[in-house]
Design a protein around this motif. Structure first.
Motif, short mmCIF file in Angstrom:
data_model
loop_
_atom_site.label_atom_id
_atom_site.label_comp_id
_atom_site.label_asym_id
_atom_site.label_seq_id
_atom_site.Cartn_x
_atom_site.Cartn_y
_atom_site.Cartn_z
N GLU A 10 0.84 -1.04 0.38
CA GLU A 10 -0.08 -0.03 0.17
C GLU A 10 0.81 1.09 -0.17
OE1 GLU A 10 -4.30 1.68 2.15
OE2 GLU A 10 -2.82 -0.09 2.88
N ASN A 11 1.57 1.04 0.61
CA ASN A 11 3.65 2.34 0.82
C ASN A 11 3.51 2.65 -0.48
OD1 ASN A 11 4.52 4.17 2.30
ND2 ASN A 11 5.89 2.77 2.23
N THR A 12 3.85 1.45 -1.57
CA THR A 12 4.55 1.63 -2.65
C THR A 12 3.45 2.50 -3.59
OG1 THR A 12 5.83 -0.34 -2.29
CG2 THR A 12 5.89 0.48 -4.68
N PHE A 13 1.92 1.48 -3.47
CA PHE A 13 0.98 2.27 -4.46
C PHE A 13 0.84 3.45 -3.60
CE2 PHE A 13 -3.20 3.33 -4.05
CZ PHE A 13 -4.55 3.17 -5.59
N ARG A 14 0.77 4.56 -2.58
CA ARG A 14 0.95 5.74 -2.53
C ARG A 14 1.61 6.51 -2.88
NH1 ARG A 14 -3.55 6.77 0.63
NH2 ARG A 14 -4.66 5.23 1.91
N LYS A 15 2.86 6.18 -2.75
CA LYS A 15 3.85 6.89 -3.01
C LYS A 15 3.88 7.00 -5.13
CE LYS A 15 7.84 5.16 -0.24
NZ LYS A 15 8.70 4.85 -0.24
N TYR A 19 2.81 10.12 -7.40
CA TYR A 19 4.43 10.90 -8.35
C TYR A 19 3.57 11.93 -9.59
CZ TYR A 19 7.98 10.19 -11.10
OH TYR A 19 8.96 11.29 -12.22
N GLY A 20 3.85 12.93 -9.60
CA GLY A 20 4.25 13.95 -11.06
C GLY A 20 2.21 14.76 -10.34
N ASP A 21 1.60 14.78 -9.34
CA ASP A 21 0.84 14.86 -8.49
C ASP A 21 0.60 15.76 -7.48
OD1 ASP A 21 -1.66 16.07 -8.59
OD2 ASP A 21 -2.98 14.47 -9.16
N THR A 22 1.03 17.19 -7.20
CA THR A 22 0.72 17.80 -5.69
C THR A 22 -0.54 17.32 -5.59
OG1 THR A 22 0.77 19.87 -6.80
CG2 THR A 22 3.11 19.19 -6.09
N ALA A 23 -1.43 17.52 -6.05
CA ALA A 23 -2.30 17.60 -5.42
C ALA A 23 -3.01 16.95 -4.88
CB ALA A 23 -3.66 18.27 -5.93
N ALA A 24 -2.38 15.37 -5.27
CA ALA A 24 -2.97 13.75 -5.30
C ALA A 24 -3.31 13.51 -4.39
CB ALA A 24 -2.16 12.91 -6.16
N SER A 25 -3.63 12.64 -3.73
CA SER A 25 -4.33 12.66 -1.37
C SER A 25 -3.51 10.98 -1.62
CB SER A 25 -5.17 12.98 -1.72
OG SER A 25 -5.70 10.86 -2.38
N GLY A 31 -4.08 6.33 -14.62
CA GLY A 31 -3.51 5.32 -15.48
C GLY A 31 -1.80 5.28 -15.81
N LYS A 32 -1.14 6.17 -15.77
CA LYS A 32 -0.02 7.22 -16.15
C LYS A 32 0.54 6.66 -15.04
CE LYS A 32 1.85 11.05 -15.97
NZ LYS A 32 2.17 13.03 -16.26
N ASN A 33 -0.17 6.65 -14.09
CA ASN A 33 1.39 6.50 -12.53
C ASN A 33 1.24 5.03 -12.62
OD1 ASN A 33 1.86 9.10 -12.16
ND2 ASN A 33 0.74 9.08 -10.65
N PHE A 34 -0.32 4.25 -12.96
CA PHE A 34 -0.27 2.49 -12.49
C PHE A 34 0.63 1.96 -13.81
CE2 PHE A 34 -2.08 -1.16 -13.72
CZ PHE A 34 -2.59 -1.95 -12.85
N SER A 35 0.77 2.29 -15.50
CA SER A 35 1.76 2.38 -15.98
C SER A 35 3.17 2.18 -15.57
CB SER A 35 1.80 2.53 -16.75
OG SER A 35 1.74 2.38 -18.58
#
Length: 173
Positions: A10-15, A19-25, A31-35
């Motif tokens: 979960e920690n890795t998932f959150r990191k 990534y690349g989005d300051t507003a992300a929780s 999809g981009k970050n999943f890829s």
């Protein structure tokens, strides 16, 4: 699965989700970050699992109309991908192997631009080697002085340059 394993995953998932989005929780991933996660953690190997497979699985597990996946949907996606990535293993073993690839990873800054110090660039930007009028434009630390470093500053008195009677108008009238 153990709770420590889950927290690592979960920690890795959150990191990667942030990534690349300051507003992300960090609760949902694009999809981009999943890829990016699949590529950097070695889930996507280009042979058994390609970027197309990753995109298809992402779109399959996400909620219709949504643009992101939650952690639960991410786990579902990993169940889908693990069978392709580790053929010949039991679903449980394959899933553990995929989680093993992902745990403890962080998004790397692959392909980020670094300042070049190649060839003549370093000499061009070393202010200690400047000569003549350029030397006066920088202080000892190499920081620019701005207007103070220029000798011929614009004369805004209203008179043409080299006019001998400059400043005498008020006295005569």
């Amino acid at each position: 699965l153990h709770s420590s394993k889950m927290s690592e995953l979960e920690n890795t998932f959150r990191k990667f989700a942030m990534y690349g989005d300051t507003a992300a929780s960090g609760n949902d991933m694009t999809g981009k970050n999943f890829s990016k996660l699949c590529k950097e953690c070695g889930v996507m190997d280009g042979k058994a699992v390609t970027s197309t497979d990753v995109d298809i699985v992402f779109n399959k597990v996400k909620t219709k109309g949504a643009r992101t996946i939650t952690f639960a949907e991410f786990q579902q996606a990993m169940k889908e991908l693990c069978g392709k990535r580790f053929k010949g293993r039991s679903p449980e073993e394959a899933l553990q192997a995929v989680y093993g690839l992902i745990e403890g990873k962080e998004p790397g800054n692959v392909g980020t631009t670094k300042a070049t110090k190649v060839g003549g660039v370093e000499r061009l930007t070393d202010t200690s080697k400047y000569t003549g009028s350029h030397k006066e434009r920088f202080d000892e630390s190499g920081k620019g002085r701005g207007l103070e470093g220029r000798q011929d500053r614009a004369d805004n008195s209203g008179y043409v340059g080299a006019y001998k009677g400059a400043g005498t108008y008020d006295q005569t009238h």
